[in-house]
Design a protein around this motif. Sequence first.
Motif: not given
Length: 350
Positions: A61-66, A126, A138, A140-141, A150
């Motif tokens: 899973t591609i992690q999306v940080l807020d 990525r 946002q 993308v990690m 991060s």
Amino acid sequence: MAVSRRALIRGGFTVTAVGALGATVPITAGAAGEQQRAPKAAARPTIHGTDEWGARPPNGTIQVLDHTPTYIIVHHTAGSNSDDLSLEHAFAISRGIQNFHMDSRGWIDSGQQLTNSRGGHITEGRHRSVEILDGGTQHVMGAHVGNHNSETIGIENEGLYSNVDVTPELWDSLVQLVAYIASQYGIAPSEIMGHRDFNATECPGEVLYGRLPELRDAVGEVLGRPVVQPATWPLLKPGASGAQVLAAQHLLRARGANVPTDGVFGTSTFAAVRTLATGHGVAYDPCYASRTADESGFIGATTWPLLVRTVRAGDSGEDARAARVLLTSRGERAGRDVLVDTPTWRRLLS
């Protein structure tokens, strides 16, 4: 040209630097009735998405940080400096990086968010990086800077820039891309950094790293923002010599290492640095875009904080000897009362 600090002061503006790596806050008016000057928006360059260059799907899973990233990180791939400037070659480079990161590093996808070829072609690294960048709110990690992913967005620049310069095409596209990222995320030019500013690695190469002040100025000009060049730790590696190396050797001896004080970065200094880093739990985070030489004993951003201590130049011991070496080399007074704290160490080593 970027607006100089002196010109800003003459015009009634002030600039304040904050943060560990020199972040700047927006310019504020010094005269009554003047309005705060808003930065300009940068045009979006052409960015070829993962679907265009034939990327494999991520295996996680591609992690999306807020939140938005704080720093823009410049890398080099540490691969060959190809004369092929075509778009097809840029796509092949992107596929090669992704295969290496997924198959050899075990990552879910390409580590960097963006890639810039020697032909000036920008590709998405990525998955989802371009979509999220265009949104501007946002992040993308990625997996390109050890312990700082991060807060960083990374650009891999095709090639090895230890001894040669980038192509004009790569440079122009890098300025455009970095300006767009900074515009989207409100990142100050002073927060454009190299990989080596976070990990003890040569990345993005001596030549490209040496042009980062020029890159910050160029981006500042595009955005209409003032530029404050950040204070950074130097990188020392085998073959280096001089006052910085001699000071480092004294500091290593203060930490218990048995190294000569000859001012030459040799095998014993390399081994002592590696032992120090390992003993303090510092992870080995070299340039991951491609296979590189052993950098585990380099003195850099993760090493200097382990070495320096607040000391007075007139004290006895190896720490004070290191301080006197640097003060003397810069023609500064090395009296007994001269206090050398961490900011002073960084200045003396710059």
